[in-house]
Design a protein around this motif. Structure first.
Motif, PDB file in Angstrom:
ATOM      1  N   VAL A  17     -30.920  -7.806 -28.109  1.00 34.68           N
ATOM      2  CA  VAL A  17     -30.785  -9.244 -28.362  1.00 34.68           C
ATOM      3  C   VAL A  17     -29.735  -9.821 -27.423  1.00 34.68           C
ATOM      4  CG1 VAL A  17     -30.020 -10.954 -30.050  1.00 34.68           C
ATOM      5  CG2 VAL A  17     -31.517  -9.088 -30.764  1.00 34.68           C
ATOM      6  N   LEU A  18     -30.080 -10.921 -26.765  1.00 32.52           N
ATOM      7  CA  LEU A  18     -29.180 -11.580 -25.830  1.00 32.52           C
ATOM      8  C   LEU A  18     -28.442 -12.735 -26.515  1.00 32.52           C
ATOM      9  CD1 LEU A  18     -31.485 -11.823 -22.676  1.00 32.52           C
ATOM     10  CD2 LEU A  18     -29.881 -10.000 -23.301  1.00 32.52           C
ATOM     11  N   PRO A  19     -27.259 -13.093 -26.024  1.00 33.68           N
ATOM     12  CA  PRO A  19     -26.518 -14.210 -26.621  1.00 33.68           C
ATOM     13  C   PRO A  19     -27.279 -15.528 -26.500  1.00 33.68           C
ATOM     14  CG  PRO A  19     -25.098 -12.915 -25.179  1.00 33.68           C
ATOM     15  CD  PRO A  19     -26.503 -12.439 -24.941  1.00 33.68           C
ATOM     16  N   ASN A  20     -27.177 -16.338 -27.540  1.00 33.72           N
ATOM     17  CA  ASN A  20     -27.666 -17.718 -27.473  1.00 33.72           C
ATOM     18  C   ASN A  20     -26.586 -18.630 -28.077  1.00 33.72           C
ATOM     19  OD1 ASN A  20     -27.925 -17.368 -30.252  1.00 33.72           O
ATOM     20  ND2 ASN A  20     -29.923 -18.349 -30.368  1.00 33.72           N
ATOM     21  N   VAL A  21     -26.883 -19.901 -28.195  1.00 40.77           N
ATOM     22  CA  VAL A  21     -25.845 -20.832 -28.654  1.00 40.77           C
ATOM     23  C   VAL A  21     -25.381 -20.514 -30.067  1.00 40.77           C
ATOM     24  CG1 VAL A  21     -26.383 -22.770 -27.145  1.00 40.77           C
ATOM     25  CG2 VAL A  21     -27.658 -22.496 -29.263  1.00 40.77           C
ATOM     26  N   ARG A  22     -26.274 -20.035 -30.926  1.00 35.76           N
ATOM     27  CA  ARG A  22     -25.850 -19.714 -32.287  1.00 35.76           C
ATOM     28  C   ARG A  22     -24.900 -18.515 -32.300  1.00 35.76           C
ATOM     29  NH1 ARG A  22     -29.441 -18.123 -37.707  1.00 35.76           N
ATOM     30  NH2 ARG A  22     -27.594 -17.673 -38.985  1.00 35.76           N
ATOM     31  N   ILE A  23     -25.231 -17.504 -31.492  1.00 33.56           N
ATOM     32  CA  ILE A  23     -24.352 -16.342 -31.417  1.00 33.56           C
ATOM     33  C   ILE A  23     -22.961 -16.759 -30.931  1.00 33.56           C
ATOM     34  CG2 ILE A  23     -23.934 -14.203 -30.127  1.00 33.56           C
ATOM     35  CD1 ILE A  23     -26.921 -13.637 -30.300  1.00 33.56           C
ATOM     36  N   LEU A  24     -22.936 -17.645 -29.950  1.00 29.04           N
ATOM     37  CA  LEU A  24     -21.653 -18.068 -29.395  1.00 29.04           C
ATOM     38  C   LEU A  24     -20.840 -18.900 -30.372  1.00 29.04           C
ATOM     39  CD1 LEU A  24     -22.768 -19.015 -25.759  1.00 29.04           C
ATOM     40  CD2 LEU A  24     -21.732 -16.884 -26.552  1.00 29.04           C
ATOM     41  N   GLY A  25     -21.514 -19.579 -31.301  1.00 34.73           N
ATOM     42  CA  GLY A  25     -20.805 -20.470 -32.206  1.00 34.73           C
ATOM     43  C   GLY A  25     -20.685 -19.990 -33.634  1.00 34.73           C
ATOM     44  N   ASP A  26     -21.261 -18.826 -33.956  1.00 37.83           N
ATOM     45  CA  ASP A  26     -21.289 -18.329 -35.329  1.00 37.83           C
ATOM     46  C   ASP A  26     -20.854 -16.866 -35.317  1.00 37.83           C
ATOM     47  OD1 ASP A  26     -21.942 -17.339 -37.846  1.00 37.83           O
ATOM     48  OD2 ASP A  26     -23.825 -18.444 -37.997  1.00 37.83           O
ATOM     49  N   PRO A  27     -19.561 -16.592 -35.570  1.00 35.76           N
ATOM     50  CA  PRO A  27     -19.059 -15.221 -35.485  1.00 35.76           C
ATOM     51  C   PRO A  27     -19.792 -14.239 -36.403  1.00 35.76           C
ATOM     52  CG  PRO A  27     -17.234 -16.768 -35.558  1.00 35.76           C
ATOM     53  CD  PRO A  27     -18.484 -17.558 -35.840  1.00 35.76           C
ATOM     54  N   ALA A  28     -20.184 -14.677 -37.589  1.00 35.92           N
ATOM     55  CA  ALA A  28     -20.873 -13.776 -38.507  1.00 35.92           C
ATOM     56  C   ALA A  28     -22.241 -13.385 -37.955  1.00 35.92           C
ATOM     57  CB  ALA A  28     -21.024 -14.442 -39.882  1.00 35.92           C
ATOM     58  N   PHE A  29     -22.953 -14.363 -37.396  1.00 38.21           N
ATOM     59  CA  PHE A  29     -24.259 -14.063 -36.811  1.00 38.21           C
ATOM     60  C   PHE A  29     -24.097 -13.196 -35.565  1.00 38.21           C
ATOM     61  CE2 PHE A  29     -27.975 -15.467 -34.137  1.00 38.21           C
ATOM     62  CZ  PHE A  29     -28.939 -14.816 -34.897  1.00 38.21           C
ATOM     63  N   ALA A  30     -23.065 -13.455 -34.792  1.00 34.67           N
ATOM     64  CA  ALA A  30     -22.791 -12.646 -33.608  1.00 34.67           C
ATOM     65  C   ALA A  30     -22.563 -11.189 -33.998  1.00 34.67           C
ATOM     66  CB  ALA A  30     -21.581 -13.198 -32.862  1.00 34.67           C
ATOM     67  N   ALA A  31     -21.835 -10.971 -35.100  1.00 28.82           N
ATOM     68  CA  ALA A  31     -21.576  -9.611 -35.565  1.00 28.82           C
ATOM     69  C   ALA A  31     -22.870  -8.929 -35.995  1.00 28.82           C
ATOM     70  CB  ALA A  31     -20.571  -9.632 -36.706  1.00 28.82           C
ATOM     71  N   GLN A  32     -23.771  -9.679 -36.634  1.00 29.78           N
ATOM     72  CA  GLN A  32     -25.072  -9.121 -37.026  1.00 29.78           C
ATOM     73  C   GLN A  32     -25.869  -8.692 -35.803  1.00 29.78           C
ATOM     74  OE1 GLN A  32     -27.294 -11.831 -39.596  1.00 29.78           O
ATOM     75  NE2 GLN A  32     -26.893 -10.385 -41.246  1.00 29.78           N
ATOM     76  N   CYS A  33     -25.887  -9.532 -34.786  1.00 30.56           N
ATOM     77  CA  CYS A  33     -26.641  -9.214 -33.570  1.00 30.56           C
ATOM     78  C   CYS A  33     -26.044  -8.006 -32.858  1.00 30.56           C
ATOM     79  CB  CYS A  33     -26.671 -10.425 -32.639  1.00 30.56           C
ATOM     80  SG  CYS A  33     -27.618 -11.813 -33.302  1.00 30.56           S
ATOM     81  N   GLU A  34     -24.726  -7.939 -32.804  1.00 31.11           N
ATOM     82  CA  GLU A  34     -24.077  -6.791 -32.176  1.00 31.11           C
ATOM     83  C   GLU A  34     -24.407  -5.510 -32.936  1.00 31.11           C
ATOM     84  OE1 GLU A  34     -19.607  -5.266 -30.813  1.00 31.11           O
ATOM     85  OE2 GLU A  34     -19.858  -7.177 -31.852  1.00 31.11           O
ATOM     86  N   LEU A  60     -26.572 -21.438 -17.626  1.00 30.61           N
ATOM     87  CA  LEU A  60     -27.265 -21.169 -16.371  1.00 30.61           C
ATOM     88  C   LEU A  60     -28.642 -20.556 -16.592  1.00 30.61           C
ATOM     89  CD1 LEU A  60     -24.671 -19.602 -13.885  1.00 30.61           C
ATOM     90  CD2 LEU A  60     -25.970 -21.704 -13.585  1.00 30.61           C
ATOM     91  N   ASP A  61     -28.736 -19.678 -17.592  1.00 28.32           N
ATOM     92  CA  ASP A  61     -29.930 -18.853 -17.750  1.00 28.32           C
ATOM     93  C   ASP A  61     -30.945 -19.416 -18.736  1.00 28.32           C
ATOM     94  OD1 ASP A  61     -29.021 -16.877 -15.948  1.00 28.32           O
ATOM     95  OD2 ASP A  61     -27.738 -16.023 -17.496  1.00 28.32           O
ATOM     96  N   THR A  62     -30.566 -20.444 -19.492  1.00 27.99           N
ATOM     97  CA  THR A  62     -31.496 -21.052 -20.442  1.00 27.99           C
ATOM     98  C   THR A  62     -31.536 -22.562 -20.222  1.00 27.99           C
ATOM     99  OG1 THR A  62     -30.026 -21.652 -22.289  1.00 27.99           O
ATOM    100  CG2 THR A  62     -30.636 -19.328 -22.091  1.00 27.99           C
ATOM    101  N   TYR A  63     -32.585 -23.198 -20.759  1.00 25.50           N
ATOM    102  CA  TYR A  63     -32.648 -24.662 -20.651  1.00 25.50           C
ATOM    103  C   TYR A  63     -32.271 -25.369 -21.945  1.00 25.50           C
ATOM    104  CZ  TYR A  63     -37.393 -24.071 -22.704  1.00 25.50           C
ATOM    105  OH  TYR A  63     -38.462 -23.722 -23.496  1.00 25.50           O
ATOM    106  N   ASP A  64     -32.052 -24.585 -23.006  1.00 23.77           N
ATOM    107  CA  ASP A  64     -31.699 -25.211 -24.281  1.00 23.77           C
ATOM    108  C   ASP A  64     -30.742 -24.359 -25.101  1.00 23.77           C
ATOM    109  OD1 ASP A  64     -33.313 -23.123 -25.036  1.00 23.77           O
ATOM    110  OD2 ASP A  64     -34.732 -24.333 -26.199  1.00 23.77           O
ATOM    111  N   GLY A  65     -30.134 -23.377 -24.485  1.00 22.35           N
ATOM    112  CA  GLY A  65     -29.223 -22.497 -25.201  1.00 22.35           C
ATOM    113  C   GLY A  65     -29.864 -21.226 -25.704  1.00 22.35           C
ATOM    114  N   THR A  66     -31.188 -21.119 -25.618  1.00 26.93           N
ATOM    115  CA  THR A  66     -31.899 -19.920 -26.073  1.00 26.93           C
ATOM    116  C   THR A  66     -32.994 -19.492 -25.103  1.00 26.93           C
ATOM    117  OG1 THR A  66     -31.496 -20.384 -28.427  1.00 26.93           O
ATOM    118  CG2 THR A  66     -33.333 -18.931 -27.901  1.00 26.93           C
ATOM    119  N   HIS A  67     -33.851 -20.427 -24.713  1.00 20.03           N
ATOM    120  CA  HIS A  67     -35.057 -20.081 -23.964  1.00 20.03           C
ATOM    121  C   HIS A  67     -34.795 -20.077 -22.451  1.00 20.03           C
ATOM    122  CE1 HIS A  67     -36.422 -21.744 -27.865  1.00 20.03           C
ATOM    123  NE2 HIS A  67     -37.110 -20.621 -27.832  1.00 20.03           N
ATOM    124  N   PRO A  68     -35.272 -19.052 -21.757  1.00 19.94           N
ATOM    125  CA  PRO A  68     -34.911 -18.897 -20.340  1.00 19.94           C
ATOM    126  C   PRO A  68     -35.497 -19.988 -19.457  1.00 19.94           C
ATOM    127  CG  PRO A  68     -36.605 -17.314 -20.944  1.00 19.94           C
ATOM    128  CD  PRO A  68     -36.150 -17.962 -22.219  1.00 19.94           C
TER     129      PRO A  68
END
Length: 224
Positions: A137-154, A187-195
């Motif tokens: 799973v790659l970072p998206n805007v939610r991962i960057l702004g939600d520490p709990a969700f980021a921990a789940q993804c990690e 740089l890599d997405t056009y909306d924070g998630t999609h490439p």
């Protein structure tokens, strides 16, 4: 066969990283190949359904647009479908990018990892020699702004790496692709998630380089 969520199916007007991977294989594979799958459409936001064929690259041949990807679909959706898709379309190599939608809406990391195990078992039931490259799973805007969700993804990415190591076997190898270093949502997405175009190349490179380095298939990724 490309297997994925909204990052893989793409939206109307997108080029898609599938297109970038097709370009790469044409340039480096050195022998005939097929891209297979039960679907070929893009997601159309106005219809909220995968009904568009308006690819951003009209030269992308229809016979190479096949995939098994869906907007809002994850491991929990693809595990029940993969056996029939592999058997019907005679897939021997899977490029899999899933997990973000599962963790965001459907399952926790352990449940998601359980669906990874089911997915691999179902694919092998259709083709005991199937091989697969899996992307974390790659970072998206939610991962960057939600520490709990980021921990789940990690945590899921750790479980995914363990699953790949545990399930890898001679004759049916599994690879864990390296995430594109420094994946940048601006740089890599056009909306924070999609490439966007830059991200499409980087996703294709992750799969292409893993396959080349481990299996000697194709060559190092060079953007067309």
């Amino acid at each position: 066969m490309f297997v994925g969520d909204s990052m893989t199916i793409g939206s109307a007007g997108d080029l898609t990283w599938r297109y970038r991977m097709w370009q790469h294989l044409c340039a480096t594979h050195g022998r005939p190949f097929r891209i297979v799958g039960p679907r070929s459409a893009l997601y159309e936001p106005a219809a909220d359904a995968a009904v568009s064929h308006a690819y951003g690259a009209p030269e992308f041949p229809e016979r190479y647009r096949a995939h098994l990807a869906g907007w809002g679909e994850g491991w929990c959706h693809m595990a029940p479908l993969i056996q029939d898709a592999v058997r019907t379309h005679r897939a021997d190599t899977l490029f899999v990018s899933l997990g973000l939608i599962d963790l965001g809406f459907y399952t926790n990391p352990e449940q998601t990892a359980g669906n990874v195990h089911r997915f691999v078992a179902e694919a092998r039931a259709a083709n005991p020699r199937v091989q697969a490259v899996l992307l974390p799973v790659l970072p998206n805007v939610r991962i960057l702004g939600d520490p709990a969700f980021a921990a789940q993804c990690e945590h899921f990415n750790e479980l995914l790496a363990k699953a790949v190591a545990d399930l890898d076997r001679p004759g049916s190898p599994l690879l864990l692709a390296s995430p594109p270093p420094g994946w940048d949502v601006t740089l890599d997405t056009y909306d924070g998630t999609h490439p966007g175009p830059h991200g499409e190349h980087r996703l294709a490179a992750a799969f292409a380089d893993a396959m080349h380095q481990a299996w000697g298939i194709g060559g190092p990724y060079a953007p067309a």
